[in-house]
Design an enzyme around this catalytic site. Structure first.
Site, short mmCIF file in Angstrom:
data_model
loop_
_atom_site.label_atom_id
_atom_site.label_comp_id
_atom_site.label_asym_id
_atom_site.label_seq_id
_atom_site.Cartn_x
_atom_site.Cartn_y
_atom_site.Cartn_z
N VAL A 101 1.11 -27.05 -32.84
CA VAL A 101 -0.33 -27.01 -32.53
C VAL A 101 -1.05 -28.18 -33.21
O VAL A 101 -2.25 -28.32 -33.09
CB VAL A 101 -0.93 -25.66 -32.99
CG1 VAL A 101 -0.27 -24.50 -32.24
CG2 VAL A 101 -0.78 -25.45 -34.50
N ASP A 102 -0.25 -29.06 -33.91
CA ASP A 102 -0.86 -30.08 -34.78
C ASP A 102 -1.40 -31.31 -34.05
O ASP A 102 -2.01 -32.17 -34.67
CB ASP A 102 0.18 -30.52 -35.85
CG ASP A 102 1.49 -31.03 -35.23
OD1 ASP A 102 2.56 -30.79 -35.83
OD2 ASP A 102 1.46 -31.64 -34.14
N HIS A 117 1.77 -23.03 -27.67
CA HIS A 117 1.15 -22.12 -28.64
C HIS A 117 -0.27 -22.51 -28.98
O HIS A 117 -0.83 -22.04 -29.96
CB HIS A 117 2.00 -22.03 -29.91
CG HIS A 117 3.33 -21.40 -29.67
ND1 HIS A 117 4.36 -21.48 -30.58
CD2 HIS A 117 3.81 -20.70 -28.62
CE1 HIS A 117 5.42 -20.84 -30.09
NE2 HIS A 117 5.12 -20.36 -28.90
N CYS A 125 -14.33 -19.02 -27.94
CA CYS A 125 -15.07 -17.82 -28.34
C CYS A 125 -14.20 -16.58 -28.11
O CYS A 125 -13.50 -16.48 -27.10
CB CYS A 125 -16.36 -17.69 -27.50
SG CYS A 125 -17.32 -16.23 -27.96
N CYS A 148 -23.19 -16.58 -27.13
CA CYS A 148 -23.23 -15.10 -27.08
C CYS A 148 -23.26 -14.50 -28.47
O CYS A 148 -23.32 -13.28 -28.62
CB CYS A 148 -21.99 -14.58 -26.32
SG CYS A 148 -20.48 -14.69 -27.29
N GLY A 188 13.79 -29.60 -33.83
CA GLY A 188 12.94 -29.11 -34.92
C GLY A 188 12.43 -27.71 -34.71
O GLY A 188 11.28 -27.41 -35.04
C1 BV8 Z 1 4.58 -12.86 -26.72
C2 BV8 Z 1 0.79 -20.20 -33.42
C3 BV8 Z 1 4.45 -11.26 -25.11
C4 BV8 Z 1 0.40 -19.66 -34.72
C5 BV8 Z 1 2.93 -19.26 -33.04
C6 BV8 Z 1 11.39 -9.13 -31.03
C7 BV8 Z 1 12.26 -9.83 -30.22
C8 BV8 Z 1 11.80 -10.83 -29.38
C9 BV8 Z 1 10.45 -11.16 -29.36
C10 BV8 Z 1 9.61 -10.46 -30.18
C11 BV8 Z 1 10.06 -9.45 -31.01
N1 BV8 Z 1 9.00 -8.97 -31.68
C12 BV8 Z 1 7.88 -9.64 -31.31
C13 BV8 Z 1 8.25 -10.53 -30.39
C14 BV8 Z 1 7.40 -11.46 -29.71
C15 BV8 Z 1 7.00 -12.60 -30.65
C16 BV8 Z 1 8.20 -13.20 -31.34
O1 BV8 Z 1 8.95 -13.95 -30.75
N2 BV8 Z 1 8.34 -12.85 -32.62
C17 BV8 Z 1 9.47 -13.39 -33.37
C18 BV8 Z 1 9.04 -13.71 -34.80
C19 BV8 Z 1 10.60 -12.37 -33.32
N3 BV8 Z 1 6.43 -13.58 -29.77
C20 BV8 Z 1 5.13 -13.48 -29.48
O2 BV8 Z 1 4.38 -12.66 -29.95
C21 BV8 Z 1 4.63 -14.46 -28.44
N4 BV8 Z 1 3.93 -13.74 -27.44
O3 BV8 Z 1 5.75 -12.64 -26.80
O4 BV8 Z 1 3.76 -12.18 -25.92
C22 BV8 Z 1 3.58 -10.14 -24.87
C23 BV8 Z 1 4.06 -9.17 -23.99
C24 BV8 Z 1 3.27 -8.11 -23.74
C25 BV8 Z 1 2.02 -7.98 -24.34
C26 BV8 Z 1 1.56 -8.95 -25.21
C27 BV8 Z 1 2.36 -10.04 -25.50
C28 BV8 Z 1 3.68 -15.45 -29.07
C29 BV8 Z 1 4.48 -16.41 -29.91
C30 BV8 Z 1 3.56 -17.52 -30.42
C31 BV8 Z 1 3.15 -17.19 -31.82
N5 BV8 Z 1 2.39 -18.30 -32.35
N6 BV8 Z 1 2.21 -20.28 -33.45
C32 BV8 Z 1 0.25 -20.80 -35.68
O5 BV8 Z 1 0.87 -21.85 -35.48
O6 BV8 Z 1 -0.48 -20.60 -36.62
S1 BV8 Z 1 4.58 -19.26 -33.37
C33 BV8 Z 1 4.93 -20.30 -34.65
O7 BV8 Z 1 6.36 -20.25 -34.78
C34 BV8 Z 1 4.64 -21.78 -34.41
O8 BV8 Z 1 4.12 -22.07 -33.14
C35 BV8 Z 1 6.00 -22.40 -34.51
O9 BV8 Z 1 6.15 -23.53 -33.77
C36 BV8 Z 1 6.79 -21.29 -33.97
C37 BV8 Z 1 8.24 -21.38 -34.02
O10 BV8 Z 1 8.62 -21.88 -35.25
P1 BV8 Z 1 9.33 -23.33 -35.22
O11 BV8 Z 1 8.43 -24.26 -34.50
O12 BV8 Z 1 10.71 -23.15 -34.74
O13 BV8 Z 1 9.24 -23.71 -36.71
P2 BV8 Z 1 10.16 -23.13 -37.85
O14 BV8 Z 1 9.51 -23.47 -39.14
O15 BV8 Z 1 10.52 -21.73 -37.52
O16 BV8 Z 1 11.50 -23.98 -37.70
C38 BV8 Z 1 11.47 -25.36 -37.95
C39 BV8 Z 1 12.91 -25.80 -37.83
O17 BV8 Z 1 12.93 -27.20 -38.03
C40 BV8 Z 1 13.81 -25.21 -38.93
O18 BV8 Z 1 15.00 -24.77 -38.32
C41 BV8 Z 1 14.08 -26.39 -39.86
O19 BV8 Z 1 15.40 -26.37 -40.37
C42 BV8 Z 1 13.94 -27.55 -38.93
N7 BV8 Z 1 13.51 -28.80 -39.57
C43 BV8 Z 1 12.76 -28.96 -40.69
N8 BV8 Z 1 12.57 -30.28 -40.90
C44 BV8 Z 1 13.20 -30.94 -39.90
C45 BV8 Z 1 13.79 -30.01 -39.05
N9 BV8 Z 1 14.49 -30.35 -37.96
C46 BV8 Z 1 14.59 -31.67 -37.68
N10 BV8 Z 1 14.04 -32.63 -38.46
C47 BV8 Z 1 13.34 -32.31 -39.57
N11 BV8 Z 1 12.81 -33.27 -40.32
ZN ZN Z 2 -19.32 -16.63 -26.85
#
Ligand code: BV8
Ligand code: ZN
Length: 245
Positions: A101-102, A117, A125, A148, A188
């Site tokens: 989101v950056d 995301h 709003c 609003c 990443g």
């Molecule tokens: C939805 C905004 C459906 C917030 C984000 C159980 C099973 C399956 C799914 C679910 C479940 N329980 C709940 C769910 C659904 C849930 C989900 O998946 N939960 C997970 C935790 C299990 N998903 C949702 O809720 C999504 N919506 O499913 O709606 C629905 C259906 C019916 C009714 C209603 C809804 C919404 C998901 C979006 C959430 N928002 N972001 C914010 O940013 O503040 S997610 C958040 O995590 C970020 O967006 C981020 O991008 C995302 C994923 O993380 P990564 O990007 O992978 O980052 P992370 O740090 O994890 O990993 C970085 C990797 O890079 C690491 O591996 C590291 O080793 C590596 N790395 C580090 N440095 C480097 C590198 N690699 C290369 N080079 C480097 N230099």
């Molecule tokens: Zn409003």
């Protein structure tokens, strides 16, 4: 370290890139789950939810205001730039889906970009349907809508919230039209968050060649044919050096 040749990019090759927080790590933006990840310190999994916003909008706004200040001081790294140059080279045979989101992909020049995301530097709003607007402010208290009076919120997809169906449709249509000429490259991302983490399976069903570039094995590494371990800021330019030469 040197990395072997990356995917062959021919005249018909189509590339879908999916990026996560790791691609911005070398720019100084903290990741979520890696070392120093946000989720460790800020219990961000609790903060990035509509319930948290309902319960304590000031705390959630403080979390996003801090992230805006940090991200505003960061610049794209060679990994972002390599993906922007690949888009220049491939045109409509390229699409970038990011979980980030950056705003760094857009700053690097990416335009064929789906921000799955949401956007840290956009606000909308929570009560009326005024369109989201660009907002680089770091409010000290939850701002109110001047139409609003409702609470404004970051234009971010929180856990439990649906992704924009148009975004997912655009990504899935690109994947389904790819066939054997399709390369799916994730970079990443820990592969922990759905539906983004499920896109590699859509790509495999479409016949794609699948690549993961990550600093360490991810939750769904086993779904990728090729795994290149290393920092994306070094690996991505190397993988596409031939295509970009
Ligand atoms: C939805 C905004 C459906 C917030 C984000 C159980 C099973 C399956 C799914 C679910 C479940 N329980 C709940 C769910 C659904 C849930 C989900 O998946 N939960 C997970 C935790 C299990 N998903 C949702 O809720 C999504 N919506 O499913 O709606 C629905 C259906 C019916 C009714 C209603 C809804 C919404 C998901 C979006 C959430 N928002 N972001 C914010 O940013 O503040 S997610 C958040 O995590 C970020 O967006 C981020 O991008 C995302 C994923 O993380 P990564 O990007 O992978 O980052 P992370 O740090 O994890 O990993 C970085 C990797 O890079 C690491 O591996 C590291 O080793 C590596 N790395 C580090 N440095 C480097 C590198 N690699 C290369 N080079 C480097 N230099
Ligand atoms: Zn409003």
């Amino acid at each position: 370290m040197s990395w072997g040749p990356g995917p062959t990019i021919g005249p018909e090759t189509r590339v879908l890139a999916l990026t996560g927080a790791g691609v911005s790590a070398e720019s100084g933006v903290p990741t979520f789950r890696g070392a120093g990840g946000l989720w460790r310190t800020h219990r961000a999994m609790d903060l990035a939810t509509p319930e948290a916003f309902e319960r304590d909008p000031a705390l959630v706004w403080a979390f996003y205001a801090e992230r805006r200040v940090r991200a505003a001081a960061c610049a794209p790294n060679p990994g972002h730039l390599a993906l922007a140059r690949l888009e220049e080279r491939l045109g409509d045979r390229f699409l970038l889906a990011t979980q980030n989101v950056d705003g760094l992909h857009r700053a690097a020049g990416s335009r064929r970009l789906v921000e799955l995301h949401g956007q840290l530097f956009s606000t909308r709003c929570s009560s009326c349907d005024r369109p989201p607007f660009e907002d680089r402010s770091a409010p000290a208290a939850p701002p109110r809508c001047d139409r609003c009076g409702g609470l404004l919120r970051p234009h971010i997809v929180w856990f439990g919230e649906q992704l924009d169906p148009d975004h997912l449709a655009r990504v899935e249509a690109f994947l389904k039209s790819g066939g054997s000429q399709l390369v799916f490259l994730a970079a990443g991302t820990s592969g922990a968050v759905y539906p983004a983490a499920g896109l590699v399976s859509v790509a495999r069903r479409a016949g794609a060649q699948t690549w993961l570039v990550n600093a360490e094995p991810a939750d769904n590494t086993h779904l990728f044919e090729h795994f290149v371990e290393g920092p994306s800021g070094e690996v991505l330019p190397a993988l596409f050096a031939q295509a970009l030469s």
